[in-house]
Design a protein around this motif. Structure first.
Motif, mmCIF file in Angstrom:
data_model
loop_
_atom_site.group_PDB
_atom_site.id
_atom_site.type_symbol
_atom_site.label_atom_id
_atom_site.label_comp_id
_atom_site.label_asym_id
_atom_site.label_seq_id
_atom_site.Cartn_x
_atom_site.Cartn_y
_atom_site.Cartn_z
ATOM 1 N N ALA A 203 31.055 -11.553 36.599
ATOM 2 C CA ALA A 203 30.608 -10.268 36.058
ATOM 3 C C ALA A 203 31.828 -9.348 36.033
ATOM 4 C CB ALA A 203 29.500 -9.671 36.938
ATOM 5 N N LEU A 204 31.626 -8.081 35.672
ATOM 6 C CA LEU A 204 32.683 -7.093 35.855
ATOM 7 C C LEU A 204 33.149 -7.121 37.303
ATOM 8 C CD1 LEU A 204 31.181 -4.076 33.867
ATOM 9 C CD2 LEU A 204 33.063 -5.546 33.153
ATOM 10 N N ALA A 205 34.398 -6.756 37.536
ATOM 11 C CA ALA A 205 34.989 -6.926 38.863
ATOM 12 C C ALA A 205 34.120 -6.328 39.969
ATOM 13 C CB ALA A 205 36.382 -6.306 38.887
ATOM 14 N N SER A 206 33.670 -5.096 39.805
ATOM 15 C CA SER A 206 32.888 -4.449 40.860
ATOM 16 C C SER A 206 31.564 -5.164 41.081
ATOM 17 C CB SER A 206 32.637 -2.978 40.505
ATOM 18 O OG SER A 206 31.956 -2.871 39.263
ATOM 19 N N GLU A 207 30.943 -5.628 39.990
ATOM 20 C CA GLU A 207 29.667 -6.338 40.105
ATOM 21 C C GLU A 207 29.871 -7.722 40.724
ATOM 22 O OE1 GLU A 207 25.647 -7.118 40.011
ATOM 23 O OE2 GLU A 207 26.712 -5.209 39.743
ATOM 24 N N ALA A 230 35.980 -12.831 34.459
ATOM 25 C CA ALA A 230 35.884 -11.763 35.468
ATOM 26 C C ALA A 230 37.242 -11.160 35.801
ATOM 27 C CB ALA A 230 35.237 -12.302 36.742
ATOM 28 N N THR A 234 40.487 -10.556 40.205
ATOM 29 C CA THR A 234 39.198 -10.461 40.881
ATOM 30 C C THR A 234 38.982 -11.652 41.794
ATOM 31 O OG1 THR A 234 38.259 -9.236 39.005
ATOM 32 C CG2 THR A 234 36.702 -10.278 40.524
#
Length: 367
Positions: A203-207, A230, A234
């Motif tokens: 997913a996106l890095a934070s997710e 990603a 990450t």
């Protein structure tokens, strides 16, 4: 001045001169200006310098360029930029190797587990490991968990989500992971065999970081990530988490970097070395003879990069997939050796007696 070397396979196109092409790499990957406008100090401290050149034929050369370590700035993103930034848009330049030991020890951490520690954790001393992917997309969480149970009860070692299954409404992430963890535990209680489940978190890095934490809390044994979706940094961030989980790296979205023999990165460098440096404990790559295009020599080179003691990191398990069938596992075991995870998909799903029988047959070949 501390430097590190990058090795390139350079192909000279019609009308090009090799020395001019080398000069272009030295400038493009550092100052992006001609020497005529540089101060002597900048030219000396920043611009790359040719350290070796070998002509292979009329158009191809193996070259090595030394780069100032300070150009990296202790930053993985900048290292990747120096490695293959602007020159990725120029034809005829392929990355083949890096002298990893010349880089600061703090830059790359490598796998948090590695082959030796994983063998100790799994209680598997010296044999090859078996693996599969949970699929297809569209199966609900309970169905995926049941598949996980059947494969685990049959004796598989590593069971991962398919890389196409993320957080769709068919099988929401937390629900799916919970069912799979339950399936692993039930199979262990029933059979005494402990399999290991890897949840897909791309997913996106934070997710991705958040899904990593949730997977750990729910009891997953590891995670699967597609670093070229990603982000490669990450994956490295995840490998350095306070709560470590083994990481499987998947090559989705990376094919354009490795399938042109005159451009990009060699498969052994990308999958065997760079992913290992970035923290992958398991390296999924497309095996020869399947629906992808790598040669046996390229696959062997990936395996070598994953395990090679020349790199200052823990070793990684190569995880070939595609072209593997139950019937040819003895051949591949002899070819690739025991420090391998054999990832089978279709051949297990096609077994006439179902996934549990398929897993039992495969695991029996590796014991």
């Amino acid at each position: 001045m501390s430097t590190f070397d990058i090795s390139y396979r350079v192909t000279v196109q019609e009308g090009e001169n090799i020395d001019e092409k080398i000069e272009g790499i030295c400038l493009e990957q550092s100052v992006e200006l001609p020497r005529s406008v540089l101060s002597e100090e900048v030219e000396t401290k920043v611009v790359g310098k040719l350290s070796s050149k070998e002509q292979l034929d009329n158009s191809q050369y193996d070259i090595s360029i030394s780069w100032p370590v300070k150009n990296v700035g202790d930053d993985i993103s900048q290292f990747l930029n120096i490695l293959y930034g602007n020159i990725s848009m120029q034809p005829g330049i392929r990355i083949a190797d890096v002298e990893w030991k010349q880089l600061p020890e703090t830059l790359f951490g490598g796998p948090s587990f590695g082959i030796e520690k994983l063998r100790e954790l799994y209680g598997v001393k010296d044999r090859a490991l078996s693996g599969t992917s949970l699929k297809p997309l569209g199966t609900d969480g309970h169905g995926i968990g049941e598949l996980c149970y059947q494969f685990a009860a049959g004796g598989l070692d590593v069971i991962k989500d398919d890389h196409g299954i993320t957080n769709q409404s068919y099988a929401p992430f937390e629900e799916r992971v919970s069912y799979c963890v339950q399936g692993i535990r039930e199979a262990a209680e029933e059979t005494g065999h402990r399999a290991y489940y890897f949840a897909h978190i791309t997913a996106l890095a934070s997710e991705a970081v958040e899904r990593y934490k949730i997977a750990a809390e729910l009891g997953a044994d590891g995670v699967l990530i597609c670093p070229h979706i990603a982000g490669m940094e990450t994956m490295h961030q995840l490998a350095r988490m306070d709560l470590p989980l083994p990481i499987i790296a998947h090559p989705a979205f990376s094919g354009g970097l490795t399938t042109n023999d005159k451009q990009g990165l060699t498969p052994d460098f990308l999958y065997g070395q760079l992913w290992r440096a970035l923290g992958a404990d398991f390296l999924v790559y497309p095996n020869t003879g399947g629906r992808f295009s790598f040669s046996i020599e390229e696959c062997q080179a990936i395996n070598e990069g994953a395990r090679n003691e020349r790199l200052p990191f823990k070793s990684s398990f190569p995880m070939p997939g595609g072209g593997l069938k139950r019937s040819n596992i003895p051949k591949w075991l002899e070819t690739y050796g025991p420090d391998t995870v054999f990832l089978l998909g279709t051949s297990l799903y096609e077994h006439p007696d179902g996934p549990r029988a398929a897993a039992k047959e495969l695991s029996g070949m590796l014991k």
